[in-house]
Design an enzyme around this catalytic site. Structure first.
Site, PDB file in Angstrom:
ATOM      1  N   ARG A 298     -15.862  10.862  31.156  1.00  0.00           N
ATOM      2  CA  ARG A 298     -15.045  10.105  30.198  1.00  0.00           C
ATOM      3  C   ARG A 298     -13.587  10.022  30.636  1.00  0.00           C
ATOM      4  NH1 ARG A 298     -17.517  11.115  24.156  1.00  0.00           N
ATOM      5  NH2 ARG A 298     -19.472  12.076  24.790  1.00  0.00           N
ATOM      6  N   ASP A 427     -31.332  12.521  31.879  1.00  0.00           N
ATOM      7  CA  ASP A 427     -31.159  11.073  32.053  1.00  0.00           C
ATOM      8  C   ASP A 427     -30.306  10.649  33.245  1.00  0.00           C
ATOM      9  OD1 ASP A 427     -28.975  12.185  30.745  1.00  0.00           O
ATOM     10  OD2 ASP A 427     -28.904  10.753  29.102  1.00  0.00           O
ATOM     11  N   GLU A 561     -26.510   2.528  25.164  1.00  0.00           N
ATOM     12  CA  GLU A 561     -27.550   2.275  26.166  1.00  0.00           C
ATOM     13  C   GLU A 561     -28.241   0.926  26.028  1.00  0.00           C
ATOM     14  OE1 GLU A 561     -27.139   5.153  24.582  1.00  0.00           O
ATOM     15  OE2 GLU A 561     -26.441   6.428  26.233  1.00  0.00           O
ATOM     16  N   THR A 650     -21.554   6.695  34.469  1.00  0.00           N
ATOM     17  CA  THR A 650     -22.448   6.790  33.301  1.00  0.00           C
ATOM     18  C   THR A 650     -21.709   6.623  31.978  1.00  0.00           C
ATOM     19  OG1 THR A 650     -24.302   8.040  32.357  1.00  0.00           O
ATOM     20  CG2 THR A 650     -22.373   9.312  33.080  1.00  0.00           C
TER      21      THR A 650
HETATM   22  C1  DMJ Z   1     -22.179   8.791  27.149  1.00  0.00           C
HETATM   23  O1  DMJ Z   1     -21.231   9.779  27.129  1.00  0.00           O
HETATM   24  C2  DMJ Z   1     -22.764   8.610  28.498  1.00  0.00           C
HETATM   25  O2  DMJ Z   1     -23.369   7.373  28.582  1.00  0.00           O
HETATM   26  C3  DMJ Z   1     -23.766   9.673  28.854  1.00  0.00           C
HETATM   27  O3  DMJ Z   1     -24.378   9.437  30.073  1.00  0.00           O
HETATM   28  C4  DMJ Z   1     -24.821   9.750  27.796  1.00  0.00           C
HETATM   29  N1  DMJ Z   1     -24.281   9.913  26.505  1.00  0.00           N
HETATM   30  C5  DMJ Z   1     -23.183   9.065  26.078  1.00  0.00           C
HETATM   31  C6  DMJ Z   1     -23.580   7.782  25.430  1.00  0.00           C
HETATM   32  O4  DMJ Z   1     -24.705   7.794  24.709  1.00  0.00           O
END
Ligand code: DMJ
Length: 661
Positions: A298, A427, A561, A650
């Site tokens: 983040r 994931d 997602e 991500t």
């Molecule tokens: C986010 O912080 C990122 O996408 C992470 O990989 C998974 N969880 C959250 C969003 O759902």
């Protein structure tokens, strides 16, 4: 028997004293008063007389000034009112029924007026009056923006805050946050100068003309930002209902996560204001425990991508500072990092409830640390994360490319074996295999091979179809038993599969991507709010009267997602149905999660449109990811963050794909 002393007879003394004074011959005549004043004046010292003279003249001057000022003011008022009377008589009906109360608009660059923060209102129970707004019709928003431009919304940095008086904050997740502690940098390298690599692909934040749907996303972003700016400025997360905030790391998480979204959406003014905060207030020298993965994806991810987009070295300097402070997390017997690290003291540690780290977490920090090394020329970051990748690559205990969820920082071995999922805790391991391979210019073939093997493993062990509609979904394997349970988190997979195909991986992966995209869409669509639950159970038995899916956990955290995969599927297939699905999603967010006073809230119950039960929290990824992906989904411009030039981490922060030197 006790008898109170009898009262003495009334005294005449008071009367006598008055009589005496009269006896002195009371003379209140003017001449006597003048004589006594003069005598007193003569008794004063020269110094005392000078002070009195000075005070007298001071008062006279003040009086004169006041008189001049009031005279001018009243003159101006009488001139204006006579002009207004004139206008009113010349153009009937122009005279407002009520005189305007708002101040006139100032220029955008005028110094904003400082307003003190309103006292925090008590928590409102029950659902808020959430509303659906026409995408373009957010008049209140526009009015607020006008006021913000005029500086009337108050400079959030200048507004005095109740909470600023606190020196220690206990975050709701239990972290102790002690701002401004004088701690040492964990590494001497922190002081090393930044090598100012000029960004190769600087993007202008002046978007071409926006279509109606992109404007709707911008409006949603502005609404979310309005709440954050007003009630949580510089804090980690907005609590939109109680009009306050949460601290997690105490690092302005939402503000930083949203930086590149603002850039991409062309929100220049908001971006500049946030940049000022980063420049003046963001301080990583804090005695605070942060989660290595979350702060990397983040904060570090956003600082790096914002550096690339804006070309401002401030963001790279901050990225290097944070990256350096996260490095002690890798000081473990196995070099598999701790889940948490204190960025002030440089001490890493596991979470409270286990000594293990999460597989997805330790394998989804690579894009960011590798990029940091490339930009700074300091190989320490890249070496640390590549060691983890190599280690996991060679590790036993996988099942046809699928990995368990936990790994020991002592032995470096997988723990809790037998559980396989594409959801929480595993994931992004799969996502980063593919994305590192893309980032590195498709040179590191072991990453691609691990990814391909994992996709086969998914097909072999986790893929099923629901009944009666035959929706393809990804379940879980628990010690050999299949569980027809899928987290909404798994909806990253259609997008990742499509991205792989774009970069030359088997075309059949696109079929799987499309099938899974349909399922993720249905996970949203079949709920009464149009929003997916966090976890869904699928029915795999052909029994009469059974539905395909039933929520296992009804909350929705504003997760990205579905929007993320819709973006990839539209960008890479051009099928407009994906845009339609995204549009439905945005409207559902607006209808059921939008808080009128500003911000969006997670909800507890996606099945009850009457009472979705807002949870009073806006996750930073709603701004960092969800709205960004929706905005990108609605554009037809494939060059806007081209998938041949960028790879999204991500948390949706775009990082450049390396090209051979
Ligand atoms: C986010 O912080 C990122 O996408 C992470 O990989 C998974 N969880 C959250 C969003 O759902």
């Amino acid at each position: 028997m006790y008898l109170p002393p009898s009262r003495p007879p009334p005294s005449h003394r008071d009367f006598i004293s008055v009589t005496l004074s009269f006896g002195e011959g009371y003379d209140n005549s003017k001449s006597r008063r003048r004589r006594s004043c003069w005598r007193k004046w003569k008794q004063l010292s020269r110094m005392q007389r000078n002070v009195i003279f000075f005070l007298f003249f001071f008062l006279v001057i003040c009086g004169l000034l006041f008189y001049i000022n009031s005279a001018t003011h009243w003159k101006a008022l009488s001139v204006r009112s006579s002009e207004e009377q004139k206008m009113g008589s010349e153009i009937p009906g122009l005279k407002p029924a009520h005189p305007p109360v708002l101040p006139a608009l100032q220029k955008a660059d005028a110094k904003p007026e400082v307003l003190s923060q309103k006292p925090r209102k008590p928590f409102r129970r029950g659902p808020p009056s959430l509303q659906l707004k026409a995408p373009d019709g957010d008049r209140k928003d526009r009015q607020d923006r006008r006021q913000m431009a005029a500086g009337k919304a108050g400079d959030p940095e200048a507004a005095p805050r109740e909470a600023d008086a606190q020196t220690t904050v206990i975050s709701w997740r239990g972290a102790v946050i002690e701002p401004e502690q004088g701690t040492h940098l964990p590494s001497r390298r922190a002081e090393a100068s930044i090598k100012h690599a000029s960004p190769e692909t600087k993007t202008e934040n002046v978007p071409a003309s926006l279509n109606m749907r992109q404007k709707a996303v911008v409006s949603a972003f502005r609404h979310a930002w309005k709440g954050y700016r007003k009630y949580a400025w510089g804090r980690d997360e907005l609590k939109p209902l109680s009009k306050s905030y949460n601290e997690w790391f105490g690092l302005g998480l939402t503000l930083i996560d949203a930086l590149d979204t603002m850039w991409i959406l062309g929100l220049k003014q908001e971006f500049e204001e946030a940049k000022r905060w980063v420049s003046k207030k963001l301080n990583f020298q804090k005695n605070v425990d942060v989660n290595l993965f979350e702060s990397t994806i983040r904060i570090l991810g956003s600082l790096l991508s914002t550096y690339h987009l804006s070309g401002d070295s401030l963001f790279l300097e901050k990225a290097k500072d944070l990256g350096t402070r996260l490095m002690p997390a890798f000081r473990t017997p196995s070099r598999i990092p701790f889940s948490d690290v204190n960025i002030g003291t440089g001490v890493g540690h596991p979470p409270r409830w286990t000594s293990d780290s999460t597989v997805a977490e330790v394998t989804s920090i690579q894009l960011e640390f590798r990029e940091l090394s490339r930009l700074t020329g300091d190989t320490e970051f890249q070496e640390a994360v590549q060691l983890v990748t190599r280690h996991v690559h060679g590790l036993g205990g996988k099942k046809d490319g699928l990995v368990p969820m936990f790994i020991s920082i002592y032995s470096g071995l997988f723990t809790h074996p037998g559980m396989f999922t594409l959801g929480a805790r595993a994931d992004s391991y799969y996502e980063y295999l593919l994305k590192q391979w893309i980032q590195g210019g498709k040179q590191e073939t072991h990453l691609r091979d691990d990814y391909l093997e994992a996709v086969e493993g998914i097909k072999m062990h986790l893929l099923r179809e629901s009944e009666p509609s035959k929706l393809t979904f990804v379940g879980e394997l628990s010690h050999g038993h299949f569980r027809a349970k899928m987290d909404h988190l798994v909806c990253f997979l259609p997008g990742t599969l499509a991205l792989g195909v774009h970069h030359g991986l088997p075309a059949e992966h696109m079929d799987l991507a499309k099938a899974l995209m349909e399922t993720c869409h249905q996970m949203n669509r079949q709920m009464e709010t149009g929003l997916s639950p966090e976890i869904m159970y699928f029915n795999i038995f052909p029994l009469a009267g059974r539905q395909d899916m039933e929520p296992a956990d009804r909350h929705n955290l504003l997760r990205p997602e579905t929007a993320e995969s819709l973006f990839y599927l539209y960008r890479l297939t051009g099928d407009r149905k994906y845009q339609e699905w995204g549009w439905e999603l945005l409207q559902s967010f607006n209808q059921f999660t939008r808080v009128p006073s500003g911000g969006y809230s997670s909800i507890n119950n996606v099945r009850d449109p009457q009472k979705p039960e807002p949870r009073d929290k806006m996750e930073s990824f709603f701004l960092g990811e969800t709205l960004k992906y929706l905005y990108l989904l609605f554009t037809d411009d494939k060059d806007l963050l081209s998938l041949d030039a960028y790879v999204f981490n991500t948390e949706a922060h775009p990082l450049p794909i390396w090209t051979p030197a």
